[in-house]
Enzyme design. Sequence first.
Site, PDB file in Angstrom:
ATOM      1  N   SER A  58      -8.869   5.027 -45.518  1.00  0.00           N
ATOM      2  CA  SER A  58      -8.958   6.437 -46.179  1.00  0.00           C
ATOM      3  C   SER A  58      -9.850   6.217 -47.668  1.00  0.00           C
ATOM      4  O   SER A  58      -9.369   5.592 -48.482  1.00  0.00           O
ATOM      5  CB  SER A  58      -7.497   6.517 -46.466  1.00  0.00           C
ATOM      6  OG  SER A  58      -7.478   7.713 -47.504  1.00  0.00           O
ATOM      7  N   ASN A  72      -9.877  13.142 -38.702  1.00  0.00           N
ATOM      8  CA  ASN A  72     -11.034  14.020 -39.336  1.00  0.00           C
ATOM      9  C   ASN A  72     -12.620  13.353 -38.960  1.00  0.00           C
ATOM     10  O   ASN A  72     -13.537  14.044 -38.969  1.00  0.00           O
ATOM     11  CB  ASN A  72     -10.789  13.703 -40.996  1.00  0.00           C
ATOM     12  CG  ASN A  72      -9.771  14.731 -41.603  1.00  0.00           C
ATOM     13  OD1 ASN A  72      -9.125  15.647 -40.776  1.00  0.00           O
ATOM     14  ND2 ASN A  72      -9.003  14.109 -42.435  1.00  0.00           N
ATOM     15  N   ARG A  73     -12.513  12.073 -38.739  1.00  0.00           N
ATOM     16  CA  ARG A  73     -13.986  11.501 -38.730  1.00  0.00           C
ATOM     17  C   ARG A  73     -14.291  11.695 -36.952  1.00  0.00           C
ATOM     18  O   ARG A  73     -15.512  11.459 -36.698  1.00  0.00           O
ATOM     19  CB  ARG A  73     -13.771   9.984 -38.757  1.00  0.00           C
ATOM     20  CG  ARG A  73     -12.600   9.278 -37.832  1.00  0.00           C
ATOM     21  CD  ARG A  73     -12.569   7.933 -38.236  1.00  0.00           C
ATOM     22  NE  ARG A  73     -11.491   6.775 -37.517  1.00  0.00           N
ATOM     23  CZ  ARG A  73     -10.307   6.847 -37.876  1.00  0.00           C
ATOM     24  NH1 ARG A  73      -9.816   7.550 -39.134  1.00  0.00           N
ATOM     25  NH2 ARG A  73      -9.506   6.327 -37.501  1.00  0.00           N
ATOM     26  N   VAL A 118      -1.884   9.247 -45.763  1.00  0.00           N
ATOM     27  CA  VAL A 118      -2.183   8.679 -47.080  1.00  0.00           C
ATOM     28  C   VAL A 118      -3.473   9.085 -47.973  1.00  0.00           C
ATOM     29  O   VAL A 118      -4.129   9.797 -47.023  1.00  0.00           O
ATOM     30  CB  VAL A 118      -2.676   6.907 -46.603  1.00  0.00           C
ATOM     31  CG1 VAL A 118      -1.379   6.335 -46.094  1.00  0.00           C
ATOM     32  CG2 VAL A 118      -3.867   6.912 -45.743  1.00  0.00           C
ATOM     33  N   TRP A 163       1.612  13.658 -51.679  1.00  0.00           N
ATOM     34  CA  TRP A 163       0.743  13.246 -50.704  1.00  0.00           C
ATOM     35  C   TRP A 163      -0.758  13.697 -51.142  1.00  0.00           C
ATOM     36  O   TRP A 163      -0.736  14.793 -51.405  1.00  0.00           O
ATOM     37  CB  TRP A 163       1.121  13.865 -49.529  1.00  0.00           C
ATOM     38  CG  TRP A 163       0.011  13.483 -48.276  1.00  0.00           C
ATOM     39  CD1 TRP A 163      -0.510  12.356 -48.125  1.00  0.00           C
ATOM     40  CD2 TRP A 163      -0.636  14.665 -47.632  1.00  0.00           C
ATOM     41  NE1 TRP A 163      -1.475  12.564 -47.279  1.00  0.00           N
ATOM     42  CE2 TRP A 163      -1.526  14.106 -46.754  1.00  0.00           C
ATOM     43  CE3 TRP A 163      -0.402  16.089 -47.295  1.00  0.00           C
ATOM     44  CZ2 TRP A 163      -2.297  14.789 -45.626  1.00  0.00           C
ATOM     45  CZ3 TRP A 163      -1.061  16.604 -46.408  1.00  0.00           C
ATOM     46  CH2 TRP A 163      -2.082  15.958 -45.595  1.00  0.00           C
ATOM     47  N   GLY A 164      -1.831  12.514 -51.427  1.00  0.00           N
ATOM     48  CA  GLY A 164      -3.246  13.000 -51.397  1.00  0.00           C
ATOM     49  C   GLY A 164      -3.710  12.633 -52.806  1.00  0.00           C
ATOM     50  O   GLY A 164      -2.880  12.885 -53.870  1.00  0.00           O
ATOM     51  N   ASN A 165      -4.771  12.322 -52.881  1.00  0.00           N
ATOM     52  CA  ASN A 165      -5.417  11.867 -54.337  1.00  0.00           C
ATOM     53  C   ASN A 165      -5.381  13.204 -55.099  1.00  0.00           C
ATOM     54  O   ASN A 165      -4.954  12.963 -56.220  1.00  0.00           O
ATOM     55  CB  ASN A 165      -6.959  11.667 -53.962  1.00  0.00           C
ATOM     56  CG  ASN A 165      -7.795  11.723 -55.169  1.00  0.00           C
ATOM     57  OD1 ASN A 165      -7.530  10.917 -56.063  1.00  0.00           O
ATOM     58  ND2 ASN A 165      -8.613  12.650 -55.114  1.00  0.00           N
ATOM     59  N   ASP A 166      -5.553  14.458 -54.686  1.00  0.00           N
ATOM     60  CA  ASP A 166      -5.409  15.742 -55.734  1.00  0.00           C
ATOM     61  C   ASP A 166      -3.986  15.950 -55.990  1.00  0.00           C
ATOM     62  O   ASP A 166      -3.957  17.010 -56.931  1.00  0.00           O
ATOM     63  CB  ASP A 166      -5.794  16.878 -54.798  1.00  0.00           C
ATOM     64  CG  ASP A 166      -5.422  17.016 -53.776  1.00  0.00           C
ATOM     65  OD1 ASP A 166      -4.461  16.251 -53.079  1.00  0.00           O
ATOM     66  OD2 ASP A 166      -5.663  18.212 -52.850  1.00  0.00           O
TER      67      ASP A 166
END
Length: 204
Positions: A11, A53-54, A168, A179-182
């Site tokens: 990720s 997503n990929r 993740v 949840w999430g970088n943001d």
Amino acid sequence: MNINFFFDFLSPFSYLASFKLVELAEETGNKIIYHPIDLDKAKKAIGNIGPTNRDMPVKLSYLKQDIDRWASLYNIPLKFIPNFNTEKLNKGMFYSDDESEQAKYVKFAFFLTWGKGNAPDSQLVFDEVCNGLGWNINDFLNFIESDEASKEYQKSTENAINKHIFGVPTMMVDEYMWWGNDRIIFLEKFLNTNNKQINRRESK
């Protein structure tokens, strides 16, 4: 307080979050506990069996632009990795049970993959991680192929599933989840609020 960080080296957003979390932990006086997990198993546990997503070119094209924006914001390097074979690299963190070594391992492994664009299953990554940590490469390679490593990895993944981790990066403090970088901005607010409450109690 412990910040439990659930991630998979496949990720890019986990890579971004791992960098920011180190800064946040230092600023707020908290400790990061690292939990590598099998993201595919965690997703399937909640019934998320759709394409990744990929596997969706249009969405992937946007996400590549998005992660580049985040990397620029954080002022860190980012190069897309050539494959997503992260199982062995995920298992590798359990080679040591020392938390400071585990933190260094995660930092090295993310930098060598998403920072420099190396394949997560490449011998180069394993060699450089072991060299940086002073680990015996042969012992390390034997470990990541072992039943012990598989059991530790499975236990970590099952622990995440039991805590209702579905993606993740995920950060948890006690029962609170982000949840999430943001979402790190909300974690930061939570930690700062908690520190203020502690300081007020101690000043009474």
